[in-house]
Design an enzyme around this catalytic site. Structure first.
Site, mmCIF file in Angstrom:
data_model
loop_
_atom_site.group_PDB
_atom_site.id
_atom_site.type_symbol
_atom_site.label_atom_id
_atom_site.label_comp_id
_atom_site.label_asym_id
_atom_site.label_seq_id
_atom_site.Cartn_x
_atom_site.Cartn_y
_atom_site.Cartn_z
ATOM 1 C CE1 TYR A 53 -3.219 -2.825 0.238
ATOM 2 C CE2 TYR A 53 -3.596 -2.324 2.543
ATOM 3 C CZ TYR A 53 -3.879 -3.073 1.425
ATOM 4 O OH TYR A 53 -4.825 -4.057 1.501
ATOM 5 C CB SER A 234 -13.977 -4.965 -1.341
ATOM 6 O OG SER A 234 -12.790 -4.471 -1.885
ATOM 7 C CG LEU A 236 -19.241 0.242 1.665
ATOM 8 C CD1 LEU A 236 -18.942 1.704 1.989
ATOM 9 C CD2 LEU A 236 -20.747 -0.001 1.688
ATOM 10 C CG PHE A 238 -13.479 -1.297 -5.573
ATOM 11 C CD1 PHE A 238 -12.675 -1.774 -4.556
ATOM 12 C CD2 PHE A 238 -13.353 -1.862 -6.825
ATOM 13 C CE1 PHE A 238 -11.761 -2.797 -4.774
ATOM 14 C CE2 PHE A 238 -12.436 -2.885 -7.061
ATOM 15 C CZ PHE A 238 -11.647 -3.349 -6.034
ATOM 16 N N GLY A 239 -16.796 1.166 -2.869
ATOM 17 C CA GLY A 239 -17.685 2.307 -2.698
ATOM 18 C C GLY A 239 -18.929 2.270 -3.560
ATOM 19 C CG LEU A 241 -22.575 -2.525 -2.652
ATOM 20 C CD1 LEU A 241 -22.004 -3.625 -1.765
ATOM 21 C CD2 LEU A 241 -23.976 -2.886 -3.140
ATOM 22 N N GLY A 243 -23.977 3.808 -3.653
ATOM 23 C CA GLY A 243 -24.842 4.388 -4.672
ATOM 24 C C GLY A 243 -24.278 5.600 -5.370
#
Length: 345
Positions: A53, A234, A236, A238-239, A241, A243
């Site tokens: 990372y 993960s 979500l 990668f975000g 979910l 929306g």
């Protein structure tokens, strides 16, 4: 915050773990430190990072996340308040900046990797050290089907486990875990542990969310019967979910900045996401909190690894621990899953 024992270890981890892979690329050092402070204030004691990372991986930011966490530990003096986890990369000829593109899970690589992580993190030991992905060719990182490999891995699982056991014996690592692993791989690690008297893995860090529930097919039973919980990453997608990507790409969001992250943007994935978002709003819930609460309360999950790029997102994600989803809503989630079964492997 709630806490769970991680497998048969002595680690009592918060059910929400702070993921840090944005530190050093999407987030500055000051922002990373602010997230660490906020998470600890909320009761989080579990921090996850990796030598690779920040993300996406590149030479300029290799090890940046660990350095940011290390500086925070040195400044705050809170090493004894956290359970710190990191990871060693598997075979990575596609990452030429890591050990000259010759990284793999043999003894020499693992020993070099742990020493680098400890130096960057400014600590003498890690509570949990994980294999980031297998050396062997198998179905991980978005591959649902198994492809018969043409080559043997550069290091056997026996050598990998023996090297990790050496780190435990040396006091550099307390416990070991795996990531992006398959049912066969987990059971082989357990077999080798029993056969050679080597440390037993205490966790499995794999993707798990409303768009990818493949963990339930083979690994959930292993988690239950072998007491090796999932560290869900993960949660979500990668975000997705949340929306926020349904009708446009917000500026400075991950999928806007990095085109390579398309795993959760399939045609069926977008359709399923739209239904999950509508379901959350039907019940007056934040779509992100609903998605996270679903993961938080799965019986095989030891901790849910959340990430954020600002404190507002972090606070919303942290508060998902307070949410219990009603049975009717859970039934409606299952109905969507039946219409779109695992649309994003």
């Amino acid at each position: 915050m709630r806490y769970r024992q991680l497998g048969d270890s002595q680690l009592e981890v918060s059910e929400i773990c702070l993921g840090t892979m944005t530190f050093g690329q999407q987030n500055s050092e000051a922002e990373g430190h602010a997230q660490l402070d906020r998470a600890l204030d909320y009761g989080v004691n579990f921090i996850d990072t990796a030598e690779m990372y920040s993300i996406p991986p590149r030479n300029e930011t290799y090890g940046a996340t660990e350095r940011i966490i290390g500086n925070w530990l040195a400044k705050s003096g809170k090493r004894d308040r956290i359970i710190l986890a990191s990871k060693v990369v598997g075979q990575a000829d596609w990452l030429p900046h890591i050990r000259d593109g010759k990284a793999c899970l043999n003894r020499a690589n693992i020993e070099q990797a742990i020493d680098g992580s400890l130096r960057r993190l400014q600590t003498d030991y890690l509570d949990l050290y994980q294999v980031h992905w297998p050396d062997r060719q198998t179905n991980f990182f978005g591959k649902l089907g198994y492809q018969y490999p043409a080559e043997s891995p550069p290091a056997s699982l026996e050598e990998t486990l023996s090297a990790l056991g050496g780190l435990v014996k040396a006091g550099k690592v307390r416990y070991i875990g795996v990531s992006n692993e398959t049912p066969w791989g987990v059971m082989e690690y357990l077999r080798l542990s029993d056969k050679f008297g080597l440390p037993r893995i205490v966790s499995i860090q794999n993707p798990y969310n409303l768009l990818n529930r493949s963990y339930e097919i083979g690994l959930a039973e292993i988690s239950h019967r072998e007491q090796i919980p999932l560290l869900a990453y993960s949660p979500l997608g990668f975000g997705v979910l949340s929306g926020k990507y349904l009708d446009h790409k917000p500026e400075k969001a991950r999928l806007s900045l990095f085109d390579s992250y398309k795993r959760y943007s399939t045609v069926n994935g977008v359709a399923a996401t739209r239904e999950y978002v509508e379901l959350a709003r039907k019940y007056g819930l934040s779509p992100a909190q609903m998605a996270l609460a679903f993961v938080n309360n799965r019986p095989f999950v030891g901790a849910n690894i959340i990430g954020a790029t600002n404190l507002e997102q972090l606070q919303e994600n942290l508060k998902s621990i307070e949410l219990v989803l009603p049975e009717q809503l859970l039934d409606e989630i299952e109905a969507i899953q039946q219409r779109y079964p695992n649309p994003c492997p």
